[in-house]
Design a protein around this motif. Structure first.
Motif, mmCIF file in Angstrom:
data_model
loop_
_atom_site.group_PDB
_atom_site.id
_atom_site.type_symbol
_atom_site.label_atom_id
_atom_site.label_comp_id
_atom_site.label_asym_id
_atom_site.label_seq_id
_atom_site.Cartn_x
_atom_site.Cartn_y
_atom_site.Cartn_z
ATOM 1 N N MET A 277 0.735 -1.078 0.038
ATOM 2 C CA MET A 277 -0.170 0.096 -0.001
ATOM 3 C C MET A 277 0.774 1.262 -0.086
ATOM 4 S SD MET A 277 -2.946 -0.725 2.817
ATOM 5 C CE MET A 277 -1.869 -1.631 4.134
ATOM 6 N N SER A 278 0.321 2.463 -0.769
ATOM 7 C CA SER A 278 1.007 3.632 -0.762
ATOM 8 C C SER A 278 -0.104 4.606 -0.449
ATOM 9 C CB SER A 278 1.866 3.596 -1.915
ATOM 10 O OG SER A 278 2.493 4.992 -1.884
ATOM 11 N N LEU A 279 -0.174 5.213 0.692
ATOM 12 C CA LEU A 279 -0.913 6.370 0.976
ATOM 13 C C LEU A 279 -0.319 7.658 0.993
ATOM 14 C CD1 LEU A 279 -1.958 3.567 2.373
ATOM 15 C CD2 LEU A 279 -3.570 4.969 3.547
ATOM 16 N N ALA A 369 7.714 -2.142 -0.838
ATOM 17 C CA ALA A 369 7.691 -2.816 0.238
ATOM 18 C C ALA A 369 8.964 -2.897 0.839
ATOM 19 C CB ALA A 369 6.900 -3.860 0.176
ATOM 20 N N THR A 370 9.113 -2.640 2.061
ATOM 21 C CA THR A 370 10.220 -3.257 2.972
ATOM 22 C C THR A 370 9.962 -4.054 4.185
ATOM 23 O OG1 THR A 370 10.313 -1.296 4.549
ATOM 24 C CG2 THR A 370 11.388 -0.799 2.440
ATOM 25 N N ASP A 371 10.969 -4.109 4.990
ATOM 26 C CA ASP A 371 10.762 -5.132 6.199
ATOM 27 C C ASP A 371 9.803 -4.414 7.332
ATOM 28 O OD1 ASP A 371 12.890 -3.887 6.874
ATOM 29 O OD2 ASP A 371 14.138 -5.292 7.606
ATOM 30 N N ARG A 372 9.924 -2.974 7.195
ATOM 31 C CA ARG A 372 8.832 -2.089 8.274
ATOM 32 C C ARG A 372 8.288 -1.188 7.297
ATOM 33 N NH1 ARG A 372 10.523 -5.995 10.682
ATOM 34 N NH2 ARG A 372 11.584 -5.906 12.665
ATOM 35 N N PRO A 373 6.971 -0.809 8.155
ATOM 36 C CA PRO A 373 6.348 0.379 7.321
ATOM 37 C C PRO A 373 7.369 1.638 7.406
ATOM 38 C CG PRO A 373 5.028 -0.768 8.993
ATOM 39 C CD PRO A 373 6.554 -1.222 9.184
ATOM 40 N N THR A 391 3.373 -3.215 3.667
ATOM 41 C CA THR A 391 2.366 -4.210 3.022
ATOM 42 C C THR A 391 1.390 -4.579 3.951
ATOM 43 O OG1 THR A 391 3.767 -5.903 4.515
ATOM 44 C CG2 THR A 391 4.913 -4.996 2.588
ATOM 45 N N ALA A 392 0.289 -5.244 3.224
ATOM 46 C CA ALA A 392 -0.873 -5.681 3.773
ATOM 47 C C ALA A 392 -0.585 -6.611 5.094
ATOM 48 C CB ALA A 392 -1.790 -6.499 2.953
ATOM 49 N N ALA A 393 0.427 -7.197 4.967
ATOM 50 C CA ALA A 393 0.751 -7.960 6.164
ATOM 51 C C ALA A 393 1.433 -7.282 7.388
ATOM 52 C CB ALA A 393 2.120 -9.306 5.863
ATOM 53 N N ALA A 398 -7.485 -0.192 7.066
ATOM 54 C CA ALA A 398 -7.812 0.657 8.166
ATOM 55 C C ALA A 398 -6.886 1.289 8.989
ATOM 56 C CB ALA A 398 -8.974 0.004 9.009
ATOM 57 N N ALA A 399 -5.858 0.426 9.598
ATOM 58 C CA ALA A 399 -4.744 0.769 10.338
ATOM 59 C C ALA A 399 -4.095 1.786 9.735
ATOM 60 C CB ALA A 399 -3.997 -0.456 10.755
ATOM 61 N N ALA A 400 -3.620 1.852 8.472
ATOM 62 C CA ALA A 400 -2.868 2.448 7.532
ATOM 63 C C ALA A 400 -3.610 3.937 7.450
ATOM 64 C CB ALA A 400 -2.385 1.768 6.220
#
Length: 419
Positions: A277-279, A369-373, A391-393, A398-400
């Motif tokens: 995701m990219s917001l 995507a990286t290993d951390r937001p 990432t979605a994982a 909603a949280a993003a």
């Protein structure tokens, strides 16, 4: 072989930096990560770390000198006696180039030597404004758009899309008047390093090389790899864990993917690219700057701790937030609650990385995507621009959305955090 030490670019508009002090003397042993020298620009004074281990040799710039971005100022060699001359970029063939302002390859990370010019966003002869996006550049860590920096006309492009360009090398010329014959050249004709002949001499004995060992495994099972290598592995369905099983040393880089492709597998690797995701959010005004100045008068002098506190409060505290600014990182533990005075420095693995690019010419970023937001903070047309990539994982939609909107409100109205 010796590793060049160059003047880093600490800001997009920076052409040179002043060496305030050398923190190591010629001949001193240095370890990767040691503070090597202090450099001053119009915006900040920062310590620059050694990017390799060895001995400091070939120092060519002294304290108090202004040095162009990308210029070689020293080397890190295998021996304290190594005096092999460094290669300097050859000057551009300026006799038939138009006059104007130079646009150089920016340094987007402290360990970056070159940047890949991905694409020109303007054509030779086009009128440009200072804030217009001029070209895209890719490093191991990110892909970013670079602005022209000056008003005028694109009189010359001195590198082609797909070419690697040394940091600090001239890539374009912006002229005040519309050019009659705009120039378009390859980087090989302008800024490629020219090898210098070295007289034959006895070579000092090389130190015995120690066998490479794998770094200790992370407690959470993370694989150490550059963002670009991780992204390409995801896109191509490659399993980086196979490199660990084969004994290949971490961290992994793009070049290691060729080794990964050659590793035989009993079954096809079926690692699917994680949904990302990219917001992006924009706020009309930057309220944080005045808030940080007010907080400093009340004893809270670490502005990065305040920034981490506002990010952490927008997530599920307690958590750890890393502030990344031009390759310099500091992590903070953010406790539950709203007390910014209890935010403390930490060496823990971060739950989120905040990349602070305020004050640079960058207006958009796409790292993947990286290993951390990753939450990127940039200057906007009038206020601030915030981009969250994950990432979605790592977090659901909603949280993003909650994280980005809440943090944007706190940056525009920091006092809301205290209510």
């Amino acid at each position: 072989m010796p590793r060049d030490v160059t003047m880093p670019q600490l800001g997009m508009a920076q052409d040179a930096g002043k060496i305030v002090a050398w923190l190591k003397a010629p001949g001193d042993a240095v370890t990767k990560g040691d503070a090597l020298f202090e450099v001053e620009t119009d915006k900040a004074t920062m310590e620059v770390e050694a990017q390799a281990s060895g001995f400091l040799t070939g120092v060519t710039a002294g304290e108090g000198e202004d040095v162009p971005v990308g210029a070689v100022i020293a080397q890190i060699s295998d021996s304290a006696d190594d005096d092999t001359p460094a290669l300097q970029p050859a000057p551009a063939n300026s006799d038939d180039l138009p006059t104007g302002k130079s646009v150089t390859m920016p340094q987007l990370g402290m360990a970056q030597d070159t940047g890949l010019l991905v694409n020109w966003l303007k054509s030779p002869g086009d009128a440009v404004a200072a804030d217009d996006l001029l070209f895209e550049v890719e490093t191991d860590k990110s892909t970013m758009e670079v602005t022209a920096g000056f008003d005028g006309y694109l009189a010359a492009t001195l590198a082609e899309a797909g070419q690697e360009v040394p940091v600090g090398a001239q890539v374009a010329i912006i002229s005040a008047d519309k050019p009659t014959n705009p120039v378009a050249r390859s980087v090989t004709a302008t800024s490629a390093p020219t090898p210098q002949p070295v007289a034959d001499k006895p070579q000092p004995p090389q130190a015995e090389k120690k066998p490479t060992t794998l770094p200790p495994a992370t407690t959470d099972g993370r694989i150490l790899a550059s963002p670009k290598a991780r992204r390409l592995a995801l896109e191509q369905g490659l399993d980086l864990a196979l490199l660990i099983k084969a004994g290949h040393p971490q961290p992994f880089h793009v070049a290691d993917l060729d080794t990964l492709r050659a590793i035989p597998t009993e079954t096809p690797v079926a690692t699917a690219a994680a949904a990302s995701m990219s917001l992006t959010a924009e706020i009309a005004s930057d309220g944080f700057t005045d808030f940080a100045a007010w907080a400093a008068t009340n004893g809270l002098t670490d502005a990065d701790a305040l920034l981490a506190g506002l990010v952490g409060a927008s997530m599920t505290a307690p958590c750890t937030v890393t502030i990344d600014r031009f390759g310099q990182q500091q992590s903070y533990i953010v406790p539950a609650g709203r007390s910014l005075s209890e935010v403390t420095q930490s060496d823990d693995t971060p739950d989120l990385i905040l990349r602070d690019l305020r004050g640079t010419a960058l207006r958009s970023v796409s790292v993947g995507a990286t290993d951390r937001p990753v939450l990127t903070l940039m200057s906007g047309t009038s206020g601030l621009k915030l981009t969250l990539e994950c990432t979605a994982a790592q977090m659901d939609g909603a949280a993003a959305i909650h994280l980005l909107t809440t943090f944007a409100d706190r940056m525009e109205h920091p006092l809301h955090h205290l209510l």
